[in-house]
Motif scaffolding. Structure first.
Motif, mmCIF file in Angstrom:
data_model
loop_
_atom_site.group_PDB
_atom_site.id
_atom_site.type_symbol
_atom_site.label_atom_id
_atom_site.label_comp_id
_atom_site.label_asym_id
_atom_site.label_seq_id
_atom_site.Cartn_x
_atom_site.Cartn_y
_atom_site.Cartn_z
ATOM 1 N N GLY A 54 0.822 -1.208 0.000
ATOM 2 C CA GLY A 54 0.000 0.000 0.000
ATOM 3 C C GLY A 54 0.856 1.258 0.000
ATOM 4 O O GLY A 54 0.577 2.215 -0.732
ATOM 5 N N MET A 55 1.903 1.258 0.815
ATOM 6 C CA MET A 55 2.834 2.393 0.867
ATOM 7 C C MET A 55 3.472 2.611 -0.497
ATOM 8 O O MET A 55 3.585 3.747 -0.965
ATOM 9 N N ARG A 56 3.878 1.529 -1.095
ATOM 10 C CA ARG A 56 4.516 1.599 -2.416
ATOM 11 C C ARG A 56 3.536 2.124 -3.460
ATOM 12 O O ARG A 56 3.902 2.940 -4.307
ATOM 13 N N ALA A 57 2.277 1.682 -3.374
ATOM 14 C CA ALA A 57 1.272 2.062 -4.367
ATOM 15 C C ALA A 57 0.977 3.554 -4.346
ATOM 16 O O ALA A 57 0.785 4.167 -5.397
ATOM 17 N N ILE A 58 0.926 4.153 -3.143
ATOM 18 C CA ILE A 58 0.604 5.581 -3.065
ATOM 19 C C ILE A 58 1.841 6.438 -2.802
ATOM 20 O O ILE A 58 1.729 7.641 -2.590
ATOM 21 N N ASN A 59 2.996 5.808 -2.831
ATOM 22 C CA ASN A 59 4.275 6.501 -2.671
ATOM 23 C C ASN A 59 4.331 7.272 -1.357
ATOM 24 O O ASN A 59 4.645 8.461 -1.322
ATOM 25 N N ALA A 60 3.986 6.589 -0.273
ATOM 26 C CA ALA A 60 3.990 7.208 1.055
ATOM 27 C C ALA A 60 5.008 6.504 1.944
ATOM 28 O O ALA A 60 5.193 5.301 1.854
ATOM 29 N N LYS A 61 5.625 7.267 2.784
ATOM 30 C CA LYS A 61 6.521 6.680 3.792
ATOM 31 C C LYS A 61 5.674 6.074 4.904
ATOM 32 O O LYS A 61 4.488 6.357 5.034
ATOM 33 N N ARG A 62 6.277 5.236 5.708
ATOM 34 C CA ARG A 62 5.557 4.480 6.746
ATOM 35 C C ARG A 62 4.740 5.385 7.677
ATOM 36 O O ARG A 62 3.566 5.148 7.922
ATOM 37 N N THR A 63 5.359 6.429 8.211
ATOM 38 C CA THR A 63 4.654 7.295 9.159
ATOM 39 C C THR A 63 3.420 7.928 8.515
ATOM 40 O O THR A 63 2.330 7.920 9.093
ATOM 41 N N LYS A 64 3.565 8.474 7.317
ATOM 42 C CA LYS A 64 2.445 9.111 6.617
ATOM 43 C C LYS A 64 1.369 8.085 6.295
ATOM 44 O O LYS A 64 0.170 8.354 6.448
ATOM 45 N N PHE A 65 1.772 6.903 5.866
ATOM 46 C CA PHE A 65 0.804 5.861 5.521
ATOM 47 C C PHE A 65 -0.047 5.502 6.736
ATOM 48 O O PHE A 65 -1.264 5.420 6.645
ATOM 49 N N TYR A 66 0.595 5.327 7.883
ATOM 50 C CA TYR A 66 -0.173 4.974 9.084
ATOM 51 C C TYR A 66 -1.011 6.148 9.587
ATOM 52 O O TYR A 66 -2.066 5.941 10.184
ATOM 53 N N GLU A 67 -0.594 7.385 9.336
ATOM 54 C CA GLU A 67 -1.445 8.534 9.643
ATOM 55 C C GLU A 67 -2.719 8.475 8.801
ATOM 56 O O GLU A 67 -3.823 8.693 9.314
ATOM 57 N N ILE A 68 -2.569 8.191 7.517
ATOM 58 C CA ILE A 68 -3.709 8.073 6.599
ATOM 59 C C ILE A 68 -4.610 6.922 7.049
ATOM 60 O O ILE A 68 -5.839 7.064 7.104
#
Length: 73
Positions: free
Chosen positions: A21-35
């Motif tokens: 999922g992180m790779r798909a939306i190009n997000a780092k771990r912290t931002k991904f878990y915030e989302i």
């Protein structure tokens, strides 16, 4: 409205790992878990593994694109 496409590594999948999922939306771990924690993505626990609903990734990107258009107008 723009129609984001799934990356090849997610095509045909209904759920994916947080890493994909992180790779798909190009997000780092912290931002991904915030989302994720903000309820922007659908997920569930499968035992000890979190699974992300792939359609929610596409919906998230669409919402972000729409929000960007609203600001530009």
């Amino acid at each position: 409205m723009s129609n984001p496409e799934l990356p090849d590594f997610l095509k045909g999948k209904i759920v994916c790992s947080p890493e994909d999922g992180m790779r798909a939306i190009n997000a780092k771990r912290t931002k991904f878990y915030e989302i994720l924690n903000a309820g922007e993505l659908q997920s569930y626990m499968d035992g000890s593994r979190r699974q992300i609903v792939v359609a929610s990734l596409v919906d998230y990107v669409r919402r972000r694109l729409d929000a960007g258009k609203s600001k530009a107008a």
